[in-house]
Design an enzyme around this catalytic site. Sequence first.
Site, short mmCIF file in Angstrom:
data_model
loop_
_atom_site.label_atom_id
_atom_site.label_comp_id
_atom_site.label_asym_id
_atom_site.label_seq_id
_atom_site.Cartn_x
_atom_site.Cartn_y
_atom_site.Cartn_z
N HIS A 25 34.26 32.85 30.39
CA HIS A 25 33.90 34.13 29.76
C HIS A 25 34.57 34.31 28.39
CE1 HIS A 25 33.41 34.49 34.03
NE2 HIS A 25 34.64 34.84 34.23
N HIS A 79 39.57 37.16 46.95
CA HIS A 79 38.93 37.58 45.69
C HIS A 79 37.49 37.09 45.68
CE1 HIS A 79 38.27 38.51 41.59
NE2 HIS A 79 38.70 37.39 41.04
N GLU A 81 35.28 36.96 43.00
CA GLU A 81 34.69 36.34 41.81
C GLU A 81 34.16 34.94 42.18
OE1 GLU A 81 37.00 36.59 38.18
OE2 GLU A 81 35.20 36.19 37.00
N ASP A 83 34.15 32.01 41.14
CA ASP A 83 34.93 30.77 41.09
C ASP A 83 35.72 30.57 42.39
OD1 ASP A 83 36.29 33.02 40.05
OD2 ASP A 83 37.75 31.80 38.99
N HIS A 146 42.58 40.93 39.30
CA HIS A 146 41.99 41.65 38.18
C HIS A 146 40.61 42.24 38.49
CE1 HIS A 146 39.18 38.36 36.56
NE2 HIS A 146 39.63 37.95 37.71
N ASP A 165 44.20 35.21 41.89
CA ASP A 165 44.25 34.85 40.46
C ASP A 165 45.65 35.04 39.85
OD1 ASP A 165 41.68 33.98 39.82
OD2 ASP A 165 40.93 36.02 39.54
N TYR A 193 46.89 32.46 30.31
CA TYR A 193 46.13 33.06 31.41
C TYR A 193 46.45 34.55 31.51
CZ TYR A 193 44.47 33.22 36.31
OH TYR A 193 43.81 33.50 37.47
N HIS A 226 44.46 29.24 40.93
CA HIS A 226 44.21 28.32 39.82
C HIS A 226 45.52 27.64 39.44
CE1 HIS A 226 40.19 29.87 38.87
NE2 HIS A 226 40.67 31.09 38.86
FE1 FEO Z 1 38.93 36.34 39.03
FE2 FEO Z 1 39.61 33.04 39.30
O1 FEO Z 1 38.57 34.56 39.45
#
Ligand code: FEO
Length: 403
Positions: A25, A79, A81, A83, A146, A165, A193, A226
């Site tokens: 993004h 989470h 999202e 990913d 987030h 995250d 990050y 991550h």
């Molecule tokens: Fe908020 Fe790694 O996704």
Amino acid sequence: MRAIVKVKDGINWVGAVDWSVRDFHGYLTQKGTTYNAFLVMDEKIALFDTVKKSFKGDLLHNIYKVIDPKKIDYLIVNHVEPDHSGALPEMIEVIKPEKVFCSARGKKALIDHYHREDWPYEVVGTGAEISLGKRKVMFIETRMLHWPDSMFSYLKEDALLISSDAFGQHWATSERFNDEVDASELMFHAAKYYANILLPYSPLVQKLVRDVQKMDLKIDMIAPDHGLIWRDSPMQIVAAYDRWSQQTPKPKALIVYDTMWHSTETMAKAISDGLIESGVSTKVMDLAVDHRSDVITELLDAKAIILGSSTLNNNMLPRMADMLCYMKGLRPANKIGAAFGSYGWSGEAVKLMNSALEDMKIKVLDPGIQLQYVPDHAGLGKCVELGRKIADAVKKESYSGAH
Ligand code: FEO
């Protein structure tokens, strides 16, 4: 990368390494990323998070190295999202889990994403505990860190915090633990990050850090979704988040510019001369070669942001407009600013950049400098003076202690 890694007895990393992703993004992930997922073997077998849809094969392959995925009882969605949940629909088809644990906002987000009301959701909130057998899992909601659905899972007996995250880094590596990689490069990726993802939520990060301190959890390891797992001195990343979220800048200035025919660039260098000769650490970034997300990383601990753009068609240059759009969303706080630029006949860029700074509640220190066509000696002298003026304010208004 297809290699499971033991995190703790009975707990394996079964995620995926994405060596080639370069954009998140608008964030330049110049070294790729990982999508971490953790398989916990107990009387109940639980999978914490999944991976991006296109990495579903890696996840399944890794799980098969430990167990037949059909034997997994619980899926925990920290989470939503994509990913982390992109592979979820297919994993649910394969696993047919007894329960899918998520926050209340997580359930809503899962239904909004995948339109499946029939999954065996079990909603949990902060403080809720489930037993896997020998171990218990406690959930801590981290709303807006987030996304509204975000939460942590804390495995008490293992003193392991699976932090979604938070505390992550976009960095693809063959290593899985912080003590196996270069510490300063790791901290660079963690700061980048934070600056590009969590910065706008800094007041909530402050609250979370205080809440977690109050809970007095024993934390032996922090496993984000991550990047590297914080095994050595895990609280160092919590301390860094505490620092970054306070947004107390260092005596440092950042000059960011784009230029048509090098006049604005010459002005940037003259302003940097004024700053540097006044003893202020200064970074100069050219938007033609420096990515917006790297600029934001440098902005994280800078006191001053000085913007330069030539005027093009009664406006600023498009790369500066892109930069300011991105920066506004990240809501940097406690900054001072100024603007400069060369122009031919109308000269709107400086005024527009000043407005953008004001819009971001960045204190504009000076009306700024605009010079026609190519700067002469006197014009460059004004730029040096502007640098000195900003240096005085930076030294007066920023924190000079260790960061
Ligand atoms: Fe908020 Fe790694 O996704």
